[in-house]
Design a protein around this motif. Structure first.
Motif, PDB file in Angstrom:
ATOM      1  N   VAL A  11       6.482  -4.139 -10.165  1.00  0.00           N
ATOM      2  CA  VAL A  11       5.327  -4.058 -11.062  1.00  0.00           C
ATOM      3  C   VAL A  11       4.556  -2.815 -10.637  1.00  0.00           C
ATOM      4  CG1 VAL A  11       3.241  -5.199 -11.900  1.00  0.00           C
ATOM      5  CG2 VAL A  11       5.265  -6.563 -11.304  1.00  0.00           C
ATOM      6  N   GLY A  12       4.744  -1.720 -11.366  1.00  0.00           N
ATOM      7  CA  GLY A  12       4.170  -0.444 -10.959  1.00  0.00           C
ATOM      8  C   GLY A  12       3.009  -0.040 -11.831  1.00  0.00           C
ATOM      9  N   HIS A  13       1.873   0.186 -11.184  1.00  0.00           N
ATOM     10  CA  HIS A  13       0.678   0.652 -11.897  1.00  0.00           C
ATOM     11  C   HIS A  13       0.543   2.152 -11.708  1.00  0.00           C
ATOM     12  CE1 HIS A  13      -4.014   0.762 -12.105  1.00  0.00           C
ATOM     13  NE2 HIS A  13      -3.475   1.112 -13.257  1.00  0.00           N
ATOM     14  N   SER A  14       0.515   2.900 -12.781  1.00  0.00           N
ATOM     15  CA  SER A  14       0.247   4.343 -12.745  1.00  0.00           C
ATOM     16  C   SER A  14       1.243   5.058 -11.824  1.00  0.00           C
ATOM     17  CB  SER A  14      -1.211   4.573 -12.341  1.00  0.00           C
ATOM     18  OG  SER A  14      -1.642   5.874 -12.677  1.00  0.00           O
ATOM     19  N   LEU A  15       0.787   5.681 -10.733  1.00  0.00           N
ATOM     20  CA  LEU A  15       1.695   6.361  -9.820  1.00  0.00           C
ATOM     21  C   LEU A  15       2.747   5.399  -9.266  1.00  0.00           C
ATOM     22  CD1 LEU A  15       2.556   8.852  -8.194  1.00  0.00           C
ATOM     23  CD2 LEU A  15       0.829   8.230  -6.477  1.00  0.00           C
ATOM     24  N   GLY A  16       2.373   4.151  -9.031  1.00  0.00           N
ATOM     25  CA  GLY A  16       3.336   3.174  -8.540  1.00  0.00           C
ATOM     26  C   GLY A  16       4.487   2.968  -9.509  1.00  0.00           C
ATOM     27  N   GLY A  17       4.204   3.034 -10.802  1.00  0.00           N
ATOM     28  CA  GLY A  17       5.259   2.924 -11.791  1.00  0.00           C
ATOM     29  C   GLY A  17       6.170   4.135 -11.786  1.00  0.00           C
ATOM     30  N   GLN A  18       5.600   5.315 -11.592  1.00  0.00           N
ATOM     31  CA  GLN A  18       6.437   6.514 -11.495  1.00  0.00           C
ATOM     32  C   GLN A  18       7.359   6.428 -10.282  1.00  0.00           C
ATOM     33  OE1 GLN A  18       4.485  10.394 -12.297  1.00  0.00           O
ATOM     34  NE2 GLN A  18       2.608   9.202 -12.578  1.00  0.00           N
ATOM     35  N   ALA A  19       6.820   5.976  -9.147  1.00  0.00           N
ATOM     36  CA  ALA A  19       7.641   5.823  -7.942  1.00  0.00           C
ATOM     37  C   ALA A  19       8.773   4.828  -8.175  1.00  0.00           C
ATOM     38  CB  ALA A  19       6.767   5.387  -6.763  1.00  0.00           C
ATOM     39  N   ALA A  20       8.481   3.750  -8.898  1.00  0.00           N
ATOM     40  CA  ALA A  20       9.509   2.747  -9.182  1.00  0.00           C
ATOM     41  C   ALA A  20      10.646   3.350 -10.006  1.00  0.00           C
ATOM     42  CB  ALA A  20       8.888   1.563  -9.929  1.00  0.00           C
ATOM     43  N   LEU A  21      10.303   4.095 -11.056  1.00  0.00           N
ATOM     44  CA  LEU A  21      11.339   4.702 -11.890  1.00  0.00           C
ATOM     45  C   LEU A  21      12.138   5.732 -11.103  1.00  0.00           C
ATOM     46  CD1 LEU A  21       9.664   5.252 -15.378  1.00  0.00           C
ATOM     47  CD2 LEU A  21      11.342   3.521 -14.717  1.00  0.00           C
ATOM     48  N   LEU A  22      11.456   6.525 -10.280  1.00  0.00           N
ATOM     49  CA  LEU A  22      12.172   7.528  -9.492  1.00  0.00           C
ATOM     50  C   LEU A  22      13.093   6.872  -8.469  1.00  0.00           C
ATOM     51  CD1 LEU A  22       9.359  10.186  -9.006  1.00  0.00           C
ATOM     52  CD2 LEU A  22      11.452  10.431 -10.356  1.00  0.00           C
ATOM     53  N   ASP A  51       0.860  -1.182   0.000  1.00  0.00           N
ATOM     54  CA  ASP A  51       0.000   0.000   0.000  1.00  0.00           C
ATOM     55  C   ASP A  51       0.897   1.234   0.000  1.00  0.00           C
ATOM     56  OD1 ASP A  51      -2.772  -0.650   0.002  1.00  0.00           O
ATOM     57  OD2 ASP A  51      -2.560  -1.468   2.013  1.00  0.00           O
ATOM     58  N   LEU A  52       0.681   2.150  -0.949  1.00  0.00           N
ATOM     59  CA  LEU A  52       1.458   3.379  -0.952  1.00  0.00           C
ATOM     60  C   LEU A  52       1.200   4.175   0.316  1.00  0.00           C
ATOM     61  CD1 LEU A  52       1.134   4.673  -4.631  1.00  0.00           C
ATOM     62  CD2 LEU A  52       2.855   3.137  -3.641  1.00  0.00           C
ATOM     63  N   ARG A  53       2.131   5.035   0.640  1.00  0.00           N
ATOM     64  CA  ARG A  53       2.038   5.845   1.857  1.00  0.00           C
ATOM     65  C   ARG A  53       0.673   6.553   1.945  1.00  0.00           C
ATOM     66  NH1 ARG A  53       6.507   9.971   4.237  1.00  0.00           N
ATOM     67  NH2 ARG A  53       7.875   8.326   3.457  1.00  0.00           N
ATOM     68  N   GLY A  54      -0.011   6.368   3.080  1.00  0.00           N
ATOM     69  CA  GLY A  54      -1.274   7.048   3.318  1.00  0.00           C
ATOM     70  C   GLY A  54      -2.481   6.460   2.618  1.00  0.00           C
ATOM     71  N   THR A  55      -2.314   5.308   1.949  1.00  0.00           N
ATOM     72  CA  THR A  55      -3.400   4.692   1.182  1.00  0.00           C
ATOM     73  C   THR A  55      -3.651   3.278   1.682  1.00  0.00           C
ATOM     74  OG1 THR A  55      -2.808   5.992  -0.780  1.00  0.00           O
ATOM     75  CG2 THR A  55      -4.169   4.053  -1.140  1.00  0.00           C
ATOM     76  N   GLY A  56      -4.888   2.833   1.594  1.00  0.00           N
ATOM     77  CA  GLY A  56      -5.220   1.485   2.033  1.00  0.00           C
ATOM     78  C   GLY A  56      -4.942   1.313   3.509  1.00  0.00           C
ATOM     79  N   ASP A  57      -4.157   0.297   3.865  1.00  0.00           N
ATOM     80  CA  ASP A  57      -3.844   0.033   5.264  1.00  0.00           C
ATOM     81  C   ASP A  57      -2.561   0.725   5.731  1.00  0.00           C
ATOM     82  OD1 ASP A  57      -6.081  -1.569   5.629  1.00  0.00           O
ATOM     83  OD2 ASP A  57      -5.046  -3.381   4.943  1.00  0.00           O
ATOM     84  N   SER A  58      -1.909   1.496   4.841  1.00  0.00           N
ATOM     85  CA  SER A  58      -0.743   2.268   5.280  1.00  0.00           C
ATOM     86  C   SER A  58      -1.213   3.512   6.029  1.00  0.00           C
ATOM     87  CB  SER A  58       0.110   2.682   4.074  1.00  0.00           C
ATOM     88  OG  SER A  58       0.751   1.560   3.515  1.00  0.00           O
ATOM     89  N   THR A  59      -0.479   3.867   7.058  1.00  0.00           N
ATOM     90  CA  THR A  59      -0.883   4.984   7.904  1.00  0.00           C
ATOM     91  C   THR A  59       0.275   5.969   8.049  1.00  0.00           C
ATOM     92  OG1 THR A  59      -0.176   3.744   9.854  1.00  0.00           O
ATOM     93  CG2 THR A  59      -2.507   3.564   9.234  1.00  0.00           C
ATOM     94  N   PRO A  60      -0.003   7.204   8.498  1.00  0.00           N
ATOM     95  CA  PRO A  60      -1.318   7.763   8.783  1.00  0.00           C
ATOM     96  C   PRO A  60      -1.990   8.261   7.506  1.00  0.00           C
ATOM     97  CG  PRO A  60       0.345   9.398   9.220  1.00  0.00           C
ATOM     98  CD  PRO A  60       1.085   8.159   8.806  1.00  0.00           C
ATOM     99  N   ARG A  61      -3.266   8.569   7.608  1.00  0.00           N
ATOM    100  CA  ARG A  61      -3.991   9.161   6.493  1.00  0.00           C
ATOM    101  C   ARG A  61      -3.453  10.564   6.226  1.00  0.00           C
ATOM    102  NH1 ARG A  61      -7.548   7.435   2.947  1.00  0.00           N
ATOM    103  NH2 ARG A  61      -9.253   8.831   3.493  1.00  0.00           N
ATOM    104  N   TYR A  74       4.852  15.100   2.560  1.00  0.00           N
ATOM    105  CA  TYR A  74       5.574  14.245   1.637  1.00  0.00           C
ATOM    106  C   TYR A  74       5.101  14.406   0.189  1.00  0.00           C
ATOM    107  CZ  TYR A  74       1.536  11.089   2.261  1.00  0.00           C
ATOM    108  OH  TYR A  74       0.276  10.553   2.335  1.00  0.00           O
ATOM    109  N   GLY A  75       6.010  14.026  -0.708  1.00  0.00           N
ATOM    110  CA  GLY A  75       5.717  14.081  -2.127  1.00  0.00           C
ATOM    111  C   GLY A  75       6.382  12.927  -2.848  1.00  0.00           C
ATOM    112  N   TYR A  76       6.677  13.112  -4.123  1.00  0.00           N
ATOM    113  CA  TYR A  76       7.236  12.035  -4.934  1.00  0.00           C
ATOM    114  C   TYR A  76       8.570  11.532  -4.389  1.00  0.00           C
ATOM    115  CZ  TYR A  76       4.068  12.121  -9.006  1.00  0.00           C
ATOM    116  OH  TYR A  76       2.994  11.999  -9.859  1.00  0.00           O
ATOM    117  N   ALA A  77       9.389  12.435  -3.844  1.00  0.00           N
ATOM    118  CA  ALA A  77      10.681  12.004  -3.315  1.00  0.00           C
ATOM    119  C   ALA A  77      10.498  10.948  -2.231  1.00  0.00           C
ATOM    120  CB  ALA A  77      11.447  13.198  -2.753  1.00  0.00           C
ATOM    121  N   ASP A  78       9.496  11.147  -1.390  1.00  0.00           N
ATOM    122  CA  ASP A  78       9.243  10.200  -0.294  1.00  0.00           C
ATOM    123  C   ASP A  78       8.666   8.892  -0.820  1.00  0.00           C
ATOM    124  OD1 ASP A  78       9.670  12.161   2.139  1.00  0.00           O
ATOM    125  OD2 ASP A  78       8.432  13.198   0.673  1.00  0.00           O
ATOM    126  N   LEU A  79       7.816   8.971  -1.845  1.00  0.00           N
ATOM    127  CA  LEU A  79       7.289   7.741  -2.432  1.00  0.00           C
ATOM    128  C   LEU A  79       8.417   6.917  -3.047  1.00  0.00           C
ATOM    129  CD1 LEU A  79       3.992   8.954  -4.185  1.00  0.00           C
ATOM    130  CD2 LEU A  79       4.300   8.076  -1.856  1.00  0.00           C
TER     131      LEU A  79
END
Length: 269
Positions: free
Chosen positions: A94-105, A49-59, A66-71
């Motif tokens: 395996v990065g979907h959408s924003l997850g793929g951007q985080a992987a490349l970064l 779960d990306l930071r702040g999404t799903g079961d990752s905390t905090p909301r 935080y921003g892309y650097a932290d992801l």
């Protein structure tokens, strides 16, 4: 950060590991059909779960900075957390959408990352000029979201992306305006992405209004040093969802591509 583990079959003690990084605002549990499909194809799977999404905390709140650097750093934290269980395994992101951007970064800012390949699925810099239809409308919409997040101190998730820290929205909207990845700690990440040598599979989907083929082409062109396999697949119908998300609920075509591409990767480093 919450991680969901889907172990490989007991008959595959050294199975490669696929680390799934979700789209903006999408909980990791959404990708269970993909994870199960990849397990059937011979992978062990971990969905983060990306930071702040799903079961990752905090909301995300107005206090979130935080921003892309932290992801991008979070991708490294996930890989570190997996070392105890998956040391010496071939590992693909395996990065979907924003997850793929985080992987490349992450690869751009951590050249020695223990990653053997990256599969980008509907993942691209959302450059407004790369949208063949209604590009000006898309660009204006992204900038309106960016301005709203800046004014409110957080993006509430109205109409798009779920609740997000304003830094994530700032970087997303900025890349949509410029067509470039945001700088991270003074690093020109567009140039750094161009120096990445990790093999990349880039998949786009017919009818994807969020990440059209042209946006993936624009981002893939940045990967000047990486062995790149570029694939386009037919739209997948599942649960009446938009093309950008439906593939994850009926993932066989994507899994087949990942399995076939993975077989061509060089030996694990």
């Amino acid at each position: 950060m919450a991680l969901r583990h889907y172990p490989a079959s007991s008959s595959l003690p050294a199975a490669p590991v696929a680390v799934v990084l979700p789209a903006m605002g999408v909980a990791g549990r959404f990708y269970r059909p993909l994870a199960e499909s990849l397990v059937a194809a011979g992978f062990a799977v971990v969905v983060a779960d990306l930071r702040g999404t799903g079961d990752s905390t905090p909301r995300p709140t107005r206090a979130s900075r935080y921003g892309y650097a932290d992801l991008a750093d979070d991708v490294g934290a996930v890989l570190d957390a997996l070392k105890a269980d998956y040391a010496d395994r071939r590992t693909v992101l395996v990065g979907h959408s924003l997850g793929g951007q985080a992987a490349l970064l992450h690869l751009a800012t951590t050249p020695d990352a223990p990653v053997d390949g990256v599969a980008l699925i509907a993942a691209a810099v959302p450059y407004w000029r790369a949208y063949p239809r209604h590009g000006l409308v898309v660009g204006a919409y992204m900038q309106a979201i960016g301005l709203t997040a800046a004014a409110l101190g957080v993006w509430p998730g109205w109409t798009f992306g779920g609740r997000q820290a304003r830094g994530v929205i700032r970087d997303w909207a900025g890349s949509g305006r410029t067509g470039r990845f945001p700088s991270i700690r003074g690093v020109d990440t567009d140039a750094a992405v161009g120096a990445v040598t990790t093999p990349v599979l880039a998949i786009s989907i017919d009818g994807d209004a969020y990440t059209p083929h042209e946006a993936v082409d624009h981002t893939a062109a940045k990967l000047r040093a990486a062995p790149l396999r570029r694939e386009r697949i037919a739209r997948i119908e599942a649960e009446g969802r938009p093309a950008h998300f439906a593939w994850a609920r009926s993932p066989a075509p994507v899994t087949d591509l990942i399995k076939d591409w993975h077989a061509t990767l060089p030996p694990h480093r």
